[in-house]
Scaffold this active site. Structure first.
Site, short mmCIF file in Angstrom:
data_model
loop_
_atom_site.label_atom_id
_atom_site.label_comp_id
_atom_site.label_asym_id
_atom_site.label_seq_id
_atom_site.Cartn_x
_atom_site.Cartn_y
_atom_site.Cartn_z
CD1 TRP A 194 0.81 -5.46 5.91
CD2 TRP A 194 2.65 -5.21 4.88
NE1 TRP A 194 0.38 -5.16 4.61
CE2 TRP A 194 1.54 -4.74 4.05
CE3 TRP A 194 3.88 -5.38 4.42
CZ2 TRP A 194 1.58 -4.36 2.71
CZ3 TRP A 194 4.12 -4.75 3.03
CH2 TRP A 194 3.18 -4.28 2.11
CG ASP A 229 3.93 -2.40 10.58
OD1 ASP A 229 3.33 -1.12 10.61
OD2 ASP A 229 4.16 -3.39 9.66
CE LYS A 289 -0.81 0.92 3.70
NZ LYS A 289 -0.17 -0.43 4.23
C1 PLP Z 1 1.01 -1.10 3.91
C2 PLP Z 1 1.80 -1.51 5.09
C3 PLP Z 1 3.22 -1.88 5.10
C4 PLP Z 1 4.21 -1.64 3.94
O1 PLP Z 1 4.02 -0.14 3.96
P1 PLP Z 1 5.10 0.65 2.93
O2 PLP Z 1 5.16 2.01 3.53
O3 PLP Z 1 4.50 0.57 1.74
O4 PLP Z 1 6.39 0.03 2.95
C5 PLP Z 1 3.77 -2.36 6.28
N1 PLP Z 1 2.99 -2.75 7.54
C6 PLP Z 1 1.66 -2.76 7.32
C7 PLP Z 1 0.85 -2.80 8.59
C8 PLP Z 1 0.97 -2.02 6.08
O5 PLP Z 1 -0.31 -1.88 6.39
#
Ligand code: PLP
Length: 360
Positions: free
Chosen positions: A102, A172, A196
């Site tokens: 990511w 993030d 998540k």
């Molecule tokens: C799943 C995830 C993403 C991508 O998320 P989307 O909502 O599908 O764009 C980005 N960063 C992390 C840390 C993730 O776990």
């Protein structure tokens, strides 16, 4: 109804009481006479939902009063780009701590807009850990630092936030928000796709410091402009009304369960049970180094890789779902988000014990 053990990485497990609330309100939202998905985003009843979601998130995370909270669409993947679009002026650059897939994606999306520099990159080591403060330096002219608090795919996590040497910091936090400690006041942008640890897909939480809100340059496309969304209270265009409702319910469930601190204690107990078992025998090979292990996503191999398909198949027969490692890394991954019960981890450990005795 049989609800199986859901170790999936995302969309992940939801609390049953949240699902019950969704069912009830789908038909009639409160006592409004209209269903949840049939209600105008401009109605007072929906405004109350947005306000409640905002208030709950602020209480849970201790968000400073002068910070803004937005509920957007486009996932964390859009925020890789959108945060840079709003924060980087011409000639400026961001600095990234690259700890997994990511952050690699964030790196490449920022690079399309302006300067980006990796100040640490764990690719050579197979992303088995996150760095400590002494392993990277931050330029005085870095516009901001970006990092990924929990690496969902590799199963590593920052247990202490990076030191940005006073520069603005963007995180993030998609896979550990409300499940791990987060000092919002030390960051300028916190973003997280909700699917998540916060429940529904289709909603992205974005938290902005006053600096981050003000930094936005003029003339951005409205949908990509933090200021536009902030000035309209996340209702610039039609938001994901259903997703915001689910989010509000998940946040209420976390509060009733004792808040973030209580969630951390439960998550730590779940993760310890699993990691202690992984450490108990050479049969299992944990992927992440001990100091960087994620409480949310544990990743490991079986020392004899050829046994993994059997292990996963047997797991599914026992109702242990979603344990296959990400397709890019293979092996096994157990995601243990807030809503996963300790009893699910106990069931997993029981299967691991049985499987090991069958093969040794
Ligand atoms: C799943 C995830 C993403 C991508 O998320 P989307 O909502 O599908 O764009 C980005 N960063 C992390 C840390 C993730 O776990």
């Amino acid at each position: 109804m049989t609800r199986l053990h859901n170790f999936g990485a995302g969309p992940g497990v939801l609390p049953l009481e949240v699902i019950e609330a969704c069912k009830k309100n789908l038909e009639e939202l409160g006592s409004s006479g209209l269903g949840l998905m049939e209600t105008s985003h401009r109605s007072p009843v929906f405004q109350a939902i947005v306000d409640e979601a905002d208030a709950r998130l602020r209480r849970l995370l201790g968000i400073p009063d002068d910070y803004s909270v937005l509920f957007l669409q486009g996932g964390a993947s859009l925020q890789f780009h959108m945060s840079a679009l709003n924060l980087l002026d011409q000639g400026e650059h961001a600095e990234i701590i690259v700890t997994g897939t990511w952050s690699q994606k964030a790196y490449s999306e920022i690079g399309k807009l302006g300067g980006v520099r990796a100040i640490w990159d764990g690719a050579q080591e197979g992303f088995t850990r996150v760095p400590d403060h002494s392993e990277y330096s931050v330029s005085e002219d870095a516009a901001y630092i970006h990092y990924t608090s929990n690496n969902t795919i590799y199963g590593t996590q920052f247990h202490e936030m990076p030191d940005s040497r006073g520069r603005p910091m963007v995180v993030d936090a998609s896979s550990d928000i409300t499940g791990a400690h987060l000092d919002v006041s030390a960051h300028d942008v916190v973003y997280a796709g909700a699917q998540k640890n916060l429940g529904p897909s289709g909603v992205t939480v974005v938290i902005l410091s006053p600096w981050a809100l003000e930094k936005g340059r003029e003339g951005l496309p409205s949908m990509l402009d933090y200021k536009v969304h902030e000035s309209k209270g996340s209702l610039f265009n039609t938001p994901n009304t259903y997703g915001i409702f689910v989010l509000k319910e998940v946040l209420g469930w976390i509060e009733r369960g004792g808040g973030v601190q209580a969630a951390i204690s439960r998550n730590t107990a779940k993760a310890s049970l699993l990691y202690d078992h992984l450490d108990s025998s050479d049969f299992w090979v944990p992927r992440a180094l001990k100091s960087s292990r994620s409480v949310m996503n544990a990743t490991w191999r079986i020392s004899d890789h050829s046994l993994e398909p059997d292990f996963l198949e047997g797991a599914e027969e026992r109702g242990l779902m979603g344990l296959k490692g990400h397709r890019s890394v293979g092996g096994i991954r157990a995601s243990m988000y807030n809503a996963l019960e300790l009893s699910s981890v106990e069931a997993l450990v029981a299967w691991m014990t049985e499987f090991e005795s069958m093969h040794s």
